[in-house]
Scaffold this active site. Sequence first.
Site, PDB file in Angstrom:
ATOM      1  CE  LYS B  80      -4.043   1.789   2.529  1.00  0.00           C
ATOM      2  NZ  LYS B  80      -4.923   1.569   3.693  1.00  0.00           N
ATOM      3  CB  SER B 155      -8.261   3.284   2.590  1.00  0.00           C
ATOM      4  OG  SER B 155      -7.432   2.684   3.559  1.00  0.00           O
ATOM      5  CB  SER B 179      -8.499   0.467   5.497  1.00  0.00           C
ATOM      6  OG  SER B 179      -9.233   1.659   5.462  1.00  0.00           O
TER       7      SER B 179
END
Lengths: 96, 475
Positions: B80, B155, B179
């Site tokens: 990420k 996310s 997330s």
Amino acid sequence: MATTEEVQKLAALARIRIEDKELEKFTSEFDAILAYVGQLEKLDVSGEREMKPPLRNMMRLDSESNAVGANTEKMVEQFPASKNNALVVKQIISHD
Amino acid sequence: MTNPRPNEMTIEEAARALRAREISVRELWDACHSAAEEKNPELNAYLEIFKADDAAIESAQKRIYAGDAPLLCGIPLAMKDNILIEGKIASAASKMLENYKATYDATVVKKLKEAGALFLGRTNMDEFAMGSSTEHSAFGTTKNPHDESRVPGGSSGGSAAAVAAHMAIAALGSDTGGSVRQPAALTGIVGMKPTYGAVSRSGLIAMGSSLDQIGPLAKSVADVKIIFYTISGIDPLDSTTITENLYSRHESKEHLKIGVPRHLLTEGIEKDVLTTFEETLKKLEEAGHTLIDIELPTSGYALAAYYVIMPAEVSTNLARLDGMRYGLSKEGKTLLDDYVDSRTTGFGEETLRRILLGTFVLSSGYIDAYYHKAEKAREVLRKEYNDAFENVDVIAVPTTLSPAFKFGQKSDPVAMYLEDIFTITANMTGMPAISVPMGSVERDSKKLPVGIQFTAPHQAEDVLFAIGTAVERLQ
């Protein structure tokens, strides 16, 4: 109900600017979120103390540190503006 | 039986194939890398696909030949975009950090490098990890591989899509309110948020510091477990990391007691999601596990309390980004203008919204009504969960109310926030939780995956792996 003035004031505190054309939208969204979050009022926590975790020293003991200048170049590279490995900022104290 | 293509393998399968010399590290890298290059223009899972690190590939291959390599050696992973890899950009999908190059490795990256893992690229996300769809990314949305008109969740949506579309063997994400778990559920993979403090946050761009944890997204529970044990552990660079036995031990048993808070499942959940959930529970019961009805009355307030605590921490954490030392810098007339111009230009709308909200709940006059009240609610919630765990081993709920939604469907902020309703409690209590695929439901004649979430007591990740594996066996 939040007013547009209140949202402007918060924005100033947070060092951001809400453009005039977005102000109404932000204010009404802000209100909707506060209305949702406001449910908390109904929750009775009168018996609850705010819990503070027991304190303990989390700081590491002094030990060998990085060699002077070991990371300087990498960090200075990220500065928006630099001079002689120092960060350039605006003068904030005037001489007059 | 034909072997899956290398990029379609799990970590376990790839590790076995590497050791059996059926494939080389280079072939595995190339398969993942070319799948990433091929699919990324369509899916936008990666913000950047890295070039091959020849030295790392070669050294991983040598370790495998030497016969003492960890399972992650030579395995290509997606990271990420809020996890720092030295020398690479880490932008948190924000214009604010678009050109920010990490000056050090996150502790998780250091550990993965030591294990010989390879990094394929940095994945798209909602800006500063705020959102449930990747629609708040400053660099375009990521599409769900199961239906490109739908979100991959967020996310960590880029990481989830990359794994689901076999553009990586597995990935890391971060989970502040769901997330990792919500995108895992919406893309049909496994995702886990570890116990708060189990994994170091050093080198993770901070969102809500009392809630954030880095977690794995992978194709199987076994893979999640491999990554978790590689990245966890106490770290002098994160004073909130915990020792292995801080909490009392919970042994994993063959047959587990599953608590089901049915009172939370009466509204909002789409019918077929609930049916799939109930069917999964029934099969678990047939497999020898016990279902127990439990009540968690304060859960109804968890999301409201979360939307006080999280923005408070967000506004504090993001105060450091002011255009001075790194990140986007805009020059105005005065120093104050520099701050305001840099922040207003650099931050997206959702970020600005949460900064405002955080500034509000922390301001004098409101801090008692909001922030302090929310902290107390959090304490009540934690006690309630601890009490429930006196009688059950895990607590089960559907990970989300619905399958992946369409782009633009949740333009109202509160509607988007409700997406986290079942996942945030684990962040509020600090307990570990895992989302495992439980089947699929049909929308517009497309099959969309849905997930089941289990929460366990602090540091009982092994119990989650046991129940997760049990669910996998049902499929």
